[in-house]
Motif scaffolding. Structure first.
Motif, PDB file in Angstrom:
ATOM      1  N   UNK A   1      -4.751   3.908  13.845  1.00 18.25           N
ATOM      2  CA  UNK A   1      -4.098   2.646  13.520  1.00 18.25           C
ATOM      3  C   UNK A   1      -3.746   2.592  12.038  1.00 18.25           C
ATOM      4  N   UNK A   2      -4.664   3.061  11.206  1.00 18.93           N
ATOM      5  CA  UNK A   2      -4.390   3.093   9.772  1.00 18.93           C
ATOM      6  C   UNK A   2      -3.261   4.064   9.452  1.00 18.93           C
ATOM      7  N   UNK A   3      -3.279   5.222  10.108  1.00 23.38           N
ATOM      8  CA  UNK A   3      -2.265   6.239   9.837  1.00 23.38           C
ATOM      9  C   UNK A   3      -0.873   5.741  10.216  1.00 23.38           C
TER      10      UNK A   3
ATOM     11  N   UNK B   1      -0.603  -2.401   0.563  1.00 16.41           N
ATOM     12  CA  UNK B   1       0.334  -3.415   1.049  1.00 16.41           C
ATOM     13  C   UNK B   1       0.521  -3.320   2.556  1.00 16.41           C
ATOM     14  N   UNK B   2       0.684  -2.112   3.082  1.00 16.28           N
ATOM     15  CA  UNK B   2       0.894  -1.961   4.522  1.00 16.28           C
ATOM     16  C   UNK B   2      -0.376  -2.261   5.308  1.00 16.28           C
ATOM     17  N   UNK B   3      -1.550  -1.901   4.779  1.00 17.33           N
ATOM     18  CA  UNK B   3      -2.808  -2.246   5.439  1.00 17.33           C
ATOM     19  C   UNK B   3      -2.953  -3.762   5.514  1.00 17.33           C
TER      20      UNK B   3
ATOM     21  N   UNK C   1      -5.795  -5.939   7.515  1.00 20.43           N
ATOM     22  CA  UNK C   1      -6.919  -5.072   7.157  1.00 20.43           C
ATOM     23  C   UNK C   1      -6.931  -5.011   5.635  1.00 20.43           C
ATOM     24  N   UNK C   2      -7.878  -5.715   5.038  1.00 17.11           N
ATOM     25  CA  UNK C   2      -7.885  -5.886   3.589  1.00 17.11           C
ATOM     26  C   UNK C   2      -8.453  -4.640   2.918  1.00 17.11           C
TER      27      UNK C   2
END
Length: 767
Positions: A341-343, A447-449, A454-455
């Motif tokens: 998800x992060x990727x 910024x995208x996280x 997702x901080x």
């Protein structure tokens, strides 16, 4: 009229004097013009023990290994060794030595030295682990042959192969036996780097210990000032001068003349001073990141990069992978769905636009890279097609909604997950300040996280607190870090994947990821050094596992910064002169690669002729010009009375030569210095600094067409025929051979005479 002609010709000849041709100068002391100056280590100029963890820059100049690897060609570079071969069963490897190799004290380098070196290395902490677990013994077969016998189950081991093809420098047994005895460890009776600095510059050092095999020797050092330095001098008696590295362009084109001195500066205050020194011409090379370097290059015409004056691209294969490293000891960072998800939430194109775009290339999902000469044979493109990740917010939402629920814009893991109700964030994201363009990259990622609730909080650690960064990793107290692998993609798959398995530290497997299948495949990969098909099969499986599980998030491969100046030296390694991989000069690896980089350089001469010499040359040229004018009187008389056409030019030339017998003697008529090189099709024409008549005429014996001759003759002010003249001579019925022969004879005339004579020929032919 004649007097005016004399003055005109003399002045013209004086202006043609090769003012940037160097007079012979002494190479006994370092000067700016006979010394290559580079940036060395930022510390450590007292460590000259080759087994030290942080040896000085000079180790790569004074010592030599058995072999190195040219990763550009993926070929062996013979040095003290000539070649090796495995036994049929892989239980031993035989190494053959160069019988011409000698130490600086005149003694032969032989099998005793090699056996002793490896036995000594096996007792050093730098090598002891792998050596003792893989090698049974190393034995002398004869003076020029040794054999390494491996332990059972380590047949065809890549580790053993690395021991002979990387950077273990061969040491003189007759010297180091005494050193080992004097400085041995009282417990293990082994030589240790801390016990013996091998400080070759220290005046108290036993000078008898200064015995090397490499091309350079110690000359001078300064360890006091902020810009300390070390200088090394070329050895006149270096054994390998015309015996090894014969594939270097300088050997192939006959210009082998290495720098007399190499000076390495120690910039303790960091990259800023090192870069300023490079811009100011104090140093000749620079290996570091610079913002807007294209602007600097535009105002510094002597600065070039890997692509010459083109700053759009960097050298990629010698580069490292930058990736986001999650701590697998923390939940849910150890979950594949969360890492994916992060990727998918990262805008990779935006990362590139944040920094030096030409510097970044997307890393492959399975880590191995088709752009690497050493990895392209085992790279599986299907892995990238099947598992490649790019920005996709829909996939991010699908993954989060499948495994989490949201409350007040915060995601929590579902009840059926490994640890239910765990919030996703906030997380701290550590990175070292001043490394590349980390700030811009981190900003883009956070910024995208954050857009996906997702901080992520970026925390930059100053370079002087780098130990704190290392401590976070080794004490398992981080959430995320951005990390730069210390191994370039041009290393072998076995050495490359080693950084992603096993015990964790800041240099190796920082994520604490564990996958038993991956580890077992890696172990099997060690024994495929002689079996390419097995390598391909194993590497494909390893690429798939890594791409599927996403233990880290590969961001990009960062190009190697590589800059040099051409004020004093040419022959630099670059895209057009690509004979091996580049390497950082402050690196402690690739001994022979660094040596070869220096050995291929050639000095640029820019020394003004003394006034007295100019007067002498002017006087000589005055007499030459006078003789030419007298002779030209006969030429004009002859041409006025004879209609010159293509078939008559031989008698015309013979008449001229009869009037100038004393002046034009074969093989003894040097002309203006015209050094240049021009490539025509697949041929390259090189004109040396000084040429005699035969050498000059030989350029017309190389099968060039008339069209090609036009290109040659119109270069660098040696053209004595314009294109119009050649066209007109063609129209007179002169074929290419006749014109070529005519050009040979025109060598005897001055440029002005050539033009006037040719014009008269054309005028007469059309009367």
């Amino acid at each position: 009229m004649k007097f005016k002609k004399i003055i005109t010709i003399v002045v013209g000849f004086l202006f043609l004097i090769p003012f940037n041709y160097s007079l012979a100068q002494s190479n006994d002391i370092p000067t700016r013009t006979n010394t290559v100056i580079c940036e060395g280590y930022h510390k450590y100029i007292i460590e000259y023990n080759p087994f030290s963890e942080n040896p000085s820059f000079g180790i790569a100049l004074m010592y030599e290994p058995l072999f190195n690897i040219n990763t550009k060609e993926n070929k062996l570079i013979p040095v003290i060794g000539t070649f090796y071969n495995w036994s049929l069963d892989g239980s031993n490897i035989t190494i053959f030595l160069n019988s011409n190799a000698k130490w600086s004290d005149g003694q032969d380098i032989n099998a005793d030295d090699v056996v002793y070196t490896y036995e000594l290395a096996g007792n050093q902490s730098k090598y002891t682990g792998d050596w003792n677990t893989h090698v049974d013994q190393i034995v002398k077969i004869d003076n020029n042959t040794v054999c390494i016998k491996v332990l059972p189950n380590f047949e065809f081991s890549s580790v053993v192969l690395d021991f002979i093809t990387t950077d273990i420098p061969i040491l003189p047994k007759h010297i180091w036996e005494e050193i080992a005895f004097l400085y041995q460890n009282t417990t293990t009776y082994a030589l240790g780097a801390e016990e013996f600095k091998n400080d070759v510059f220290n005046y108290t050092f036993n000078d008898e210990f200064n015995v090397f095999s490499g091309p350079y020797k110690p000359y001078e050092r300064d360890i006091v000032s902020d810009t300390g330095f070390e200088i090394y001098q070329l050895r006149d008696d270096w054994w390998g001068k015309y015996l090894i590295h014969l594939d270097l362009p300088s050997h192939l084109n006959g210009t082998f003349n290495p720098p007399s001195f190499i000076k390495s500066y120690l910039f303790r205050t960091g990259n800023v001073n090192a870069f300023n020194a490079f811009l100011g011409g104090i140093t000749d090379s620079y290996y570091g990141f610079v913002d807007n370097f294209a602007e600097e290059m535009s105002t510094h015409p002597k600065i070039e990069s890997w692509y010459g004056r083109n700053y759009e691209q960097y050298y990629l294969p010698h580069s490292n992978i930058y990736d986001i490293v999650p701590n697998h000891l923390k939940y849910p960072l150890n979950e594949t769905w969360f890492r994916k998800a992060l990727a998918y939430s990262i805008d990779y194109n935006n990362i590139i636009s944040q920094g030096q775009g030409s510097l970044y290339s997307r890393a492959r999902q399975g880590l191995l890279d088709d752009r690497s000469p050493t990895q392209q044979k085992v790279y599986n493109p299907q892995i990238q097609l099947a598992y490649g990740i790019s920005y996709n917010s829909d996939i991010v939402n699908l993954l989060l909604e499948k495994h989490c629920y949201k409350v007040n814009n915060t995601w929590y893991t579902n009840a059926n997950e490994s640890i239910p109700d765990t919030p996703l964030g906030p997380y701290e994201f550590y990175y070292p300040l001043g490394w590349g363009d980390y700030e811009g990259i981190i900003q883009s990622i956070t910024e995208t996280f954050n857009q996906n609730n997702i901080v992520l909080t970026p925390i930059g650690l100053p370079s002087e607190n780098f130990d704190q960064y290392v401590s976070l990793i080794e004490n398992h107290t981080f959430n995320f870090i951005i990390n730069k692998g210390l191994i370039g993609i041009d290393t072998t798959p076995y050495n490359f994947y080693k950084a992603y398995i096993g015990s964790s530290n800041w240099q190796r497997n920082a994520s604490y990821w564990t996958n038993n299948t991956f580890v077992n495949l890696y172990k099997d990969l060690e024994f495929t050094s002689a079996n390419l098909d097995a390598q391909i099969n194993i590497c494909s499986q390893m690429q798939e596992i890594y791409a599927r599980e996403v233990p880290t998030i590969p961001l990009y491969v960062i190009g190697t910064p590589y800059f040099y100046r051409t004020d004093y030296w040419v022959g630099w390694l670059n895209y057009d002169n690509y004979y091996q991989q580049p390497t950082n000069l402050y690196s402690i690896k690739e001994i022979s690669i660094k040596q070869r980089l220096f050995l291929n350089l050639k000095q640029v001469h820019e020394i003004i002729f003394p006034t007295a010499l100019i007067l002498v040359i002017g006087t000589i040229l005055l007499f030459i010009a006078f003789g030419s004018i007298v002779s030209y009187h006969y030429i004009q008389t002859y041409m006025r009375n004879n209609r010159i056409i293509g078939s008559d030019w031989e008698s015309f030339i013979n008449m001229y030569k009869n009037n100038n017998k004393s002046k034009h003697k074969k093989n003894n008529h040097p002309i203006k210095k015209i050094p240049f090189s021009i490539k025509i099709g697949t041929k390259e024409l090189k004109i040396p600094d000084k040429i005699n008549r035969d050498e000059f005429l030989s350029i017309f014996d190389q099968g060039y067409s008339l069209k090609q001759l036009k290109k040659i003759l119109n270069k660098k002010d040696i053209a004595f025929l314009s294109e119009d003249y050649l066209v007109q001579l063609n129209s007179l019925g002169w074929d290419d051979d006749s014109i070529s022969d005519f050009l040979r004879e025109m060598y005897y005339f001055s440029p002005k005479e050539r033009k006037e004579i040719l014009q008269d020929i054309i005028d007469k032919s059309f009367e």
